[in-house]
Design an enzyme around this catalytic site. Structure first.
Site, short mmCIF file in Angstrom:
data_model
loop_
_atom_site.label_atom_id
_atom_site.label_comp_id
_atom_site.label_asym_id
_atom_site.label_seq_id
_atom_site.Cartn_x
_atom_site.Cartn_y
_atom_site.Cartn_z
N LEU A 34 46.59 51.01 47.04
CA LEU A 34 45.25 51.58 47.25
C LEU A 34 44.25 50.48 47.57
CD1 LEU A 34 43.14 50.94 44.69
CD2 LEU A 34 44.56 52.58 43.55
N ASN B 167 45.59 42.71 34.61
CA ASN B 167 45.17 41.75 35.63
C ASN B 167 46.15 40.57 35.71
OD1 ASN B 167 43.93 41.90 33.10
ND2 ASN B 167 42.45 40.33 33.62
N CYS C 160 42.15 40.87 45.55
CA CYS C 160 43.58 40.78 45.87
C CYS C 160 43.97 39.77 46.94
CB CYS C 160 44.08 42.16 46.30
SG CYS C 160 44.04 43.34 44.95
N GLY D 226 41.92 49.47 34.46
CA GLY D 226 41.03 48.83 35.45
C GLY D 226 40.94 49.61 36.74
N LYS E 297 44.00 35.90 46.10
CA LYS E 297 44.90 35.69 44.95
C LYS E 297 46.36 35.87 45.36
CE LYS E 297 45.27 39.35 42.04
NZ LYS E 297 46.64 39.85 41.94
N PHE F 246 32.03 43.41 47.67
CA PHE F 246 32.92 42.80 48.67
C PHE F 246 33.22 43.75 49.83
CE2 PHE F 246 37.33 44.43 48.42
CZ PHE F 246 37.27 45.22 47.29
N SER G 224 51.06 46.14 38.35
CA SER G 224 50.31 44.95 38.75
C SER G 224 51.03 44.26 39.90
CB SER G 224 50.25 43.93 37.61
OG SER G 224 49.70 44.48 36.46
N GLY H 64 44.70 50.95 37.24
CA GLY H 64 45.20 51.82 36.18
C GLY H 64 44.40 53.11 36.07
#
Ligand code: NAD
Ligand code: UDX
EC number: 1.1.1.22
Length: 480
Positions: free
Chosen positions: A159, A87, A272, A10, A275, A334, A127, A13
């Site tokens: 990052l 995820n 991020c 993702g 969550k 976003f 993760s 990764g």
């Protein structure tokens, strides 16, 4: 040759492993995923994610020491180091729903590692996970390991999207947490040597496992808290005539505070911040710390307040109704330089306007119509508050159009809303846009990227977050 396998191709990764492959030609890196379309895209000319600089690196390394594959088990079996970068979304049902991290994907990856391994391995948590996850993962691996030894490390990723490659090339720090045992120290050293290929060793911080896991949640909470702090100030600026940009500058020049991450906005988005703070809130609650949980919850509440406030400002400025009025939305991602729309404030703003029956016309340079329609159609999970939650009904769908051109989006519109700070929005021909709009013509700048005075000279009524209010807006009844 050391072999690395990363489970999860993702946003983290893919770029992380591409940079490891580039900087460590002696390491063979395989990035694996259960999603066939995602792996196909990584192996094609059109990568599944847009990230400046990424394509060049993938082209340089792919097929040499960087491989993308759906053969998860084979690559895990062969690897010395397995990164897990799957995820970890917020749970939507069951215990902890709305706050706790859903570790289903993580657990299934851990079980698979235990099942297929035939040699000792270092398993790296990439993760973002709740503190103490490594303990649970260790239990899964040890109970199924057939005598194979696993060392678990926590190596959270810092990052940011849009700058992922620059962040990976020059990280402020790399954080590695491990068990404080001889085997644990050895595993930490092995991973440290990978990063030391390009990161100065004094920037590689090593800690115990729990500090590393918690530091990631803490860092995201601190960053988001700065944005909510400046956004809270933006509301006060509008009420008092202060200018949030000037306030941010004055505050940020204090070297103890620093100038970064103090840009007022329509609200923070991304996969991020919300969550991870919800996850932190849940952990605090589970540890009997309700006051600490409440403290961090406020960061999200202010973010919701800011998104609502923006919608209310638009509606109240336009005579308290946007029904059947065309509103152009510039930017849906976003943040700039990404096509990612996860938790983008644009979803909430668009849903708010659709609820008031506006006709919205959306333009974003990187987000496809399919993605926008999917985002707007999705029922948003209510974590704690009733915020524009309804999925789009078939009649609402007709209120939305998506264009590939800012001028088409703004033609005949009553208002323009800037929701993402794409550079190209600064250099549009606003005289042309004004000439083609309904009058009075409004601009609502949710990112403070526009020159307000210049727009007012053209004839726009301008609202820019946290800036002194346009005389027009001051006279309108305040619902904000
Ligand atoms: P993502 O959804 O883009 O990628 C995750 C990938 O994992 C998906 O492609 C999915 O198919 C795959 N996957 C899930 N279960 C799998 C399994 N059992 N086997 C193989 N593949 C599997 O997520 P992301 O944005 O890359 O985030 C990954 C993690 O990194 C999350 O915990 C996130 O919080 C954290 N993180 C994200 C960022 C960011 O900017 N996106 C930054 C730092 C940390
Ligand atoms: C964040 C963290 O920065 C990164 O360290 C972590 O690894 C993942 O989460 P990301 O979400 O990709 O990264 O982007 P970020 O630059 O942090 O922006 C998040 C949101 O905050 C965006 O919507 C952005 O527009 C907003 N933002 C950021 C502001 O509103 N004001 C600011 O001053 C900075």
């Amino acid at each position: 040759m050391v072999k690395i396998c990363c489970i999860g191709a993702g946003y983290v990764g893919g770029p992380t492993m591409a940079v490891i492959a580039l900087k460590c030609p002696d390491i063979e890196v395989a990035v694996v995923d259960i999603s066939v379309p995602r792996i196909d895209a990584w192996n094609s000319d059109k990568l599944p994610i847009y990230e400046p600089g990424l394509e060049d690196i993938v082209k340089q390394c792919r097929g040499k020491n960087l491989f993308f594959s759906t053969d998860v088990e084979k690559h895990v079996r062969e690897a010395d180091i397995v990164f897990v970068s799957v995820n970890t979304p917020t749970k939507t049902t069951g215990l902890g729903a709305g706050k706790a991290a859903d570790l289903t994907y993580w657990e299934s990856a851990a079980r698979m590692i235990a099942d297929v391994s035939v040699s000792d391995k270092i398993v790296v948590e990439k993760s973002t996970v709740p503190v103490k996850t490594a303990e649970a993962i260790e239990k899964i691996l040890m109970h199924n390991s057939k005598g194979i030894k696993f060392q678990i490390l926590s190596n959270p990723e810092f990052l940011a999207e849009g700058t992922a490659i620059a962040d990976l090339f020059n990280p402020d720090r790399v954080l590695i947490g491990g068990r404080e045992t001889p085997e644990g120290f050895k595993a930490v050293q092995t991973l440290k040597e990978v990063y030391a290929n390009w990161v100065p060793v004094d920037q590689i911080i090593t800690t115990n496992l729990w500090s590393a896991e918690l530091s990631k949640l803490a860092a995201n909470a601190f960053l988001a808290q700065r944005i909510s702090s400046v956004n809270a100030m933006s509301a006060l600026c509008e009420s008092t005539g202060a200018d949030v940009t000037q306030v941010s500058y004055a505050v940020g020049t204090d070297s103890r505070i620093g100038s970064k991450f103090l840009n007022a906005s329509v609200g923070f988005g991304g996969s991020c911040f919300q969550k991870d703070i919800l996850n932190l809130v849940y952990i605090c609650q589970c540890n009997g710390l309700p006051e600490v949980a409440e403290y961090w919850k406020q960061v999200i509440k202010i973010n919701d307040y800011q998104k609502n406030r923006f919608v209310n400002r638009i509606v109240s400025s336009m005579f308290n109704t946007v029904s059947n009025k065309k509103v152009a939305i510039l930017g849906f991602a976003f943040k700039k330089d990404t096509g990612d729309t996860r938790e983008t404030p644009a979803i909430d703003v668009c849903k708010g306007l659709l609820g008031d029956k506006a006709l919205i016309s959306i333009y974003d340079p990187q987000v496809t119509e399919k993605q926008i329609m999917r985002d707007l159609a999705m029922k948003k999970f209510d974590w704690d508050h009733p915020l524009h939650l309804q999925p789009m009904s078939p009649t609402t769908v007709k209120q939305v159009s998506v264009t590939w051109d800012a001028y088409a989006a703004t033609k005949d519109a009553h208002a323009v809303c800037i929701l993402t700070e794409w550079d190209e929005f600064k250099s549009l021909d606003y005289q042309k846009i004004f000439d083609n709009m309904q009058k009075p013509a409004f601009i609502f700048d949710g990112r403070n990227i526009m020159n307000v005075n210049k727009l007012r000279e053209i004839g726009f009524i301008v609202y820019s977050i946290g800036k002194p209010l346009d005389p027009w807006l001051k006279d309108m009844p305040a619902f904000v």
